[in-house]
Design a protein around this motif. Structure first.
Motif, PDB file in Angstrom:
ATOM      1  N   GLU A 271      14.543 -26.236   2.750  1.00  0.00           N
ATOM      2  CA  GLU A 271      15.944 -26.548   2.931  1.00  0.00           C
ATOM      3  C   GLU A 271      16.541 -25.282   2.124  1.00  0.00           C
ATOM      4  N   PHE A 272      17.970 -25.200   2.641  1.00  0.00           N
ATOM      5  CA  PHE A 272      18.750 -24.192   2.075  1.00  0.00           C
ATOM      6  C   PHE A 272      19.369 -24.491   0.802  1.00  0.00           C
ATOM      7  N   ILE A 273      19.501 -23.579  -0.116  1.00  0.00           N
ATOM      8  CA  ILE A 273      19.995 -23.670  -1.584  1.00  0.00           C
ATOM      9  C   ILE A 273      21.278 -23.052  -1.685  1.00  0.00           C
ATOM     10  N   ALA A 274      21.220 -21.881  -1.495  1.00  0.00           N
ATOM     11  CA  ALA A 274      22.509 -20.987  -1.705  1.00  0.00           C
ATOM     12  C   ALA A 274      22.413 -19.593  -0.824  1.00  0.00           C
TER      13      ALA A 274
ATOM     14  N   THR B  54      29.888 -16.363  -2.021  1.00  0.00           N
ATOM     15  CA  THR B  54      28.615 -17.116  -1.911  1.00  0.00           C
ATOM     16  C   THR B  54      28.983 -18.763  -1.521  1.00  0.00           C
ATOM     17  N   ASN B  55      27.913 -19.286  -1.191  1.00  0.00           N
ATOM     18  CA  ASN B  55      28.129 -20.862  -0.521  1.00  0.00           C
ATOM     19  C   ASN B  55      26.680 -21.489  -1.241  1.00  0.00           C
ATOM     20  N   TYR B  56      26.914 -22.655  -1.563  1.00  0.00           N
ATOM     21  CA  TYR B  56      25.720 -23.383  -2.114  1.00  0.00           C
ATOM     22  C   TYR B  56      25.516 -24.856  -1.253  1.00  0.00           C
ATOM     23  N   ALA B  57      24.287 -25.156  -1.472  1.00  0.00           N
ATOM     24  CA  ALA B  57      24.082 -26.790  -1.128  1.00  0.00           C
ATOM     25  C   ALA B  57      24.413 -27.664  -2.107  1.00  0.00           C
TER      26      ALA B  57
END
Length: 113
Positions: free
Chosen positions: A44-47, A55-58
């Motif tokens: 899974e994607f985290i960051a 930036t972007n985050y889960a």
């Protein structure tokens, strides 16, 4: 040859912090990301982080994890705080979206008391 090497994982107790490092060779100028895979789960994607630092985050890690990069060092970092047992997984770095052929070995993070 493109190579990604993750490091910094280990065994920590709940609530503690840990910093992971990703070394990219020779360099990647586009968007980079951190991913994780727990036993029996999909990766899974985290960051993610762009070359300019945005930036972007889960949702699962937002507010607890911080992704950063030092472009001159071809390095991407993930600072993890307030770790929970459910954060236990193998952590990987890659481009965003990922390039399948360059997945590295990953680094194991185990959160347990």
């Amino acid at each position: 040859q493109v190579q990604l090497v993750e490091s910094g994982g280990g065994l920590v107790q709940p609530g503690e912090s840990l910093r992971l490092s990703c070394a990219a060779s020779p360099t990647i100028f586009g968007t980079m990301g951190w991913y994780r895979q727990a036993p029996g789960n999909q990766r899974e994607f985290i960051a993610g982080i762009n070359f300019d630092g945005s930036t972007n985050y889960a949702d699962s890690v937002k507010g607890r994890f911080t992704i950063s990069r030092v472009n001159a060092k071809n390095a991407v970092y993930l600072f993890m705080s307030s770790l929970k047992p459910e954060d236990t997984a193998v952590y990987f770095c890659n481009t965003l979206p990922p390039i399948g052929r360059i997945w590295g070995q990953g680094t194991q993070v185990t959160v347990s008391s």
